[in-house]
Motif scaffolding. Structure first.
Motif, PDB file in Angstrom:
ATOM      1  N   GLU A 228     -11.823  22.720 -21.230  1.00  0.00           N
ATOM      2  CA  GLU A 228     -13.052  22.366 -21.930  1.00  0.00           C
ATOM      3  C   GLU A 228     -14.198  23.225 -21.407  1.00  0.00           C
ATOM      4  O   GLU A 228     -14.247  23.559 -20.218  1.00  0.00           O
ATOM      5  CB  GLU A 228     -13.385  20.881 -21.736  1.00  0.00           C
ATOM      6  N   ARG A 229     -15.104  23.562 -22.293  1.00  0.00           N
ATOM      7  CA  ARG A 229     -16.247  24.403 -21.922  1.00  0.00           C
ATOM      8  C   ARG A 229     -17.513  23.554 -21.902  1.00  0.00           C
ATOM      9  O   ARG A 229     -17.776  22.785 -22.835  1.00  0.00           O
ATOM     10  CB  ARG A 229     -16.407  25.549 -22.920  1.00  0.00           C
ATOM     11  N   TYR A 230     -18.298  23.718 -20.832  1.00  0.00           N
ATOM     12  CA  TYR A 230     -19.556  22.997 -20.677  1.00  0.00           C
ATOM     13  C   TYR A 230     -20.681  24.001 -20.435  1.00  0.00           C
ATOM     14  O   TYR A 230     -20.435  25.144 -20.032  1.00  0.00           O
ATOM     15  CB  TYR A 230     -19.497  22.013 -19.493  1.00  0.00           C
ATOM     16  N   TYR A 231     -21.903  23.548 -20.659  1.00  0.00           N
ATOM     17  CA  TYR A 231     -23.089  24.344 -20.361  1.00  0.00           C
ATOM     18  C   TYR A 231     -23.869  23.624 -19.263  1.00  0.00           C
ATOM     19  O   TYR A 231     -24.290  22.474 -19.441  1.00  0.00           O
ATOM     20  CB  TYR A 231     -23.950  24.531 -21.610  1.00  0.00           C
ATOM     21  N   LEU A 232     -24.047  24.302 -18.133  1.00  0.00           N
ATOM     22  CA  LEU A 232     -24.642  23.695 -16.948  1.00  0.00           C
ATOM     23  C   LEU A 232     -25.874  24.468 -16.517  1.00  0.00           C
ATOM     24  O   LEU A 232     -26.085  25.629 -16.917  1.00  0.00           O
ATOM     25  CB  LEU A 232     -23.624  23.671 -15.794  1.00  0.00           C
TER      26      LEU A 232
END
Length: 367
Positions: A228-232
């Protein structure tokens, strides 16, 4: 005494005259300043011929040129100066005016409406380099999975491959793995297709309307994806997700029961949604998306007309499966169901050719 010329001074780009070592000298060996002062008076402004690209004459101007020529003509013939006058009137080259007149006369002789568009369209520019695209079929499938692979194997640029895709010379196909069918599987599928034919209609067979059928199917949904890809934020800690085994990610199951929708005078009287039974706690959607409104379930919001078209597609799949003796290499035919639905011409039942039905029956065992 300061020298009139300073080699450290940068000359302006627009300056007409710079420091010229060939300037005339006076009797003392210095540059003749009187000659320099009078030099601009000797300058002659000559017209500069610009290498401007000629624009093609627009189609509406070409039509006006032809109308002007037609008004000046007598018995289909022009005067000696008519083309020159029209050329000066519209600012068009004389050869173009003459070409427009010949083009119009040719169409009049054929008794067709006169149109004098620019025939240069789609014929100008650099001619394409011919290439044999049949070589693509000789390349192994594993070596033509991406545009970069095809570009490398054919020896042409990737942008050219993109142009071939837009023109339809090359098509993109996504291949999915399908279940392997044994001979018994194929016969069982073929028998089920034959059972979907209405009884008593051997002369003009057609598939059942499926109004008295109920379809049940289950669907599993994984709670998490393997990746899964997240933006942090830059200083935010990266999430650490773990599970005992990647093949045992928690998942939930939904059991859906549907039937064919029913319509009366274009109004849906039964949407075909018998029920959706999840093995979880039912909660309303928290956020709104383009697929559903907030507080709604996707199953309840599914369009009945779209569901009705699926049952028509099912009948076409049954017909295609009969053609290949129960196999699963099926290419669903396009019949423009949405257009037929708007015109109130969407069929409830798909016909089946008697020869196809007889051939399918003969393929099954005698028992």
């Amino acid at each position: 005494m300061a020298h009139p010329f300073d080699l450290n001074v940068r000359l302006e780009e627009d300056a007409v005259y710079g420091f010229d070592l060939n300037l005339p000298l006076n009797e003392f060996g210095a540059v003749d300043l009187d000659w320099l002062q009078n030099m601009p008076e000797r300058r002659v402004d000559a017209p500069v011929e610009g290498n401007q690209r000629r624009r093609d004459c627009p189609d509406h101007v070409r039509q006006q040129v032809y109308q002007a020529l037609l008004q000046r003509s007598k018995n289909g013939k022009l005067g000696k100066k008519d083309t020159t006058i029209v050329s000066q009137q519209f600012g068009v080259k004389l050869q173009t005016v003459q070409r427009i007149w010949r083009q119009g006369k040719k169409q009049l002789a054929q008794n067709i409406p006169v149109k004098v568009p620019n025939l240069k369209k789609c014929r100008s520019g650099r001619k394409p380099i011919p290439i044999d695209l049949e070589k693509l079929s000789e390349i192994p499938l594993k070596k033509r999975m991406t545009i970069e692979d095809v570009s490398r194997e054919l020896g042409i640029s990737k942008s050219r491959i993109q142009r071939y895709l837009r023109k339809g010379l090359i098509r993109r196909h996504s291949s999915s793995i399908k279940p392997y069918l044994t001979e018994d599987n194929r016969k069982a599928r073929l028998k089920w297709c034959i059972d979907m034919i209405e009884e008593g209609g051997l002369d003009a067979p057609k598939f059942k309307d499926l109004f008295d059928f109920v379809f049940i199917d289950e669907k599993w949904f994984y709670l998490h994806q393997k990746s899964e890809r997240y933006y942090l934020l830059p200083c935010e800690d990266e999430p650490h997700r773990t599970c005992k085994n990647k093949n045992y990610i928690p998942r939930i199951m939904f059991l859906c029961v549907v039937a064919r929708p029913r319509f009366r005078d274009g109004v849906c009287v039964f949407d075909g949604k018998i029920g959706c039974f999840p093995l979880v706690t039912i909660e309303q959607a928290v956020r709104r998306s383009r697929n559903r409104m907030r507080g709604a379930q996707a199953f309840l919001e599914y369009c009945p007309k779209r569901a009705n078209r699926m049952f028509v597609t099912l009948q076409t799949v049954l017909k295609e499966a009969m053609k290949i003796k129960g196999g699963n290499k099926i290419k669903i035919p396009h019949m423009q169901k949405q257009r037929l639905e708007r015109e109130d011409m969407l069929p409830l039942q798909i016909p089946c050719e008697p020869s196809l039905l007889a051939e399918a029956i003969s393929s099954l065992p005698a028992n």
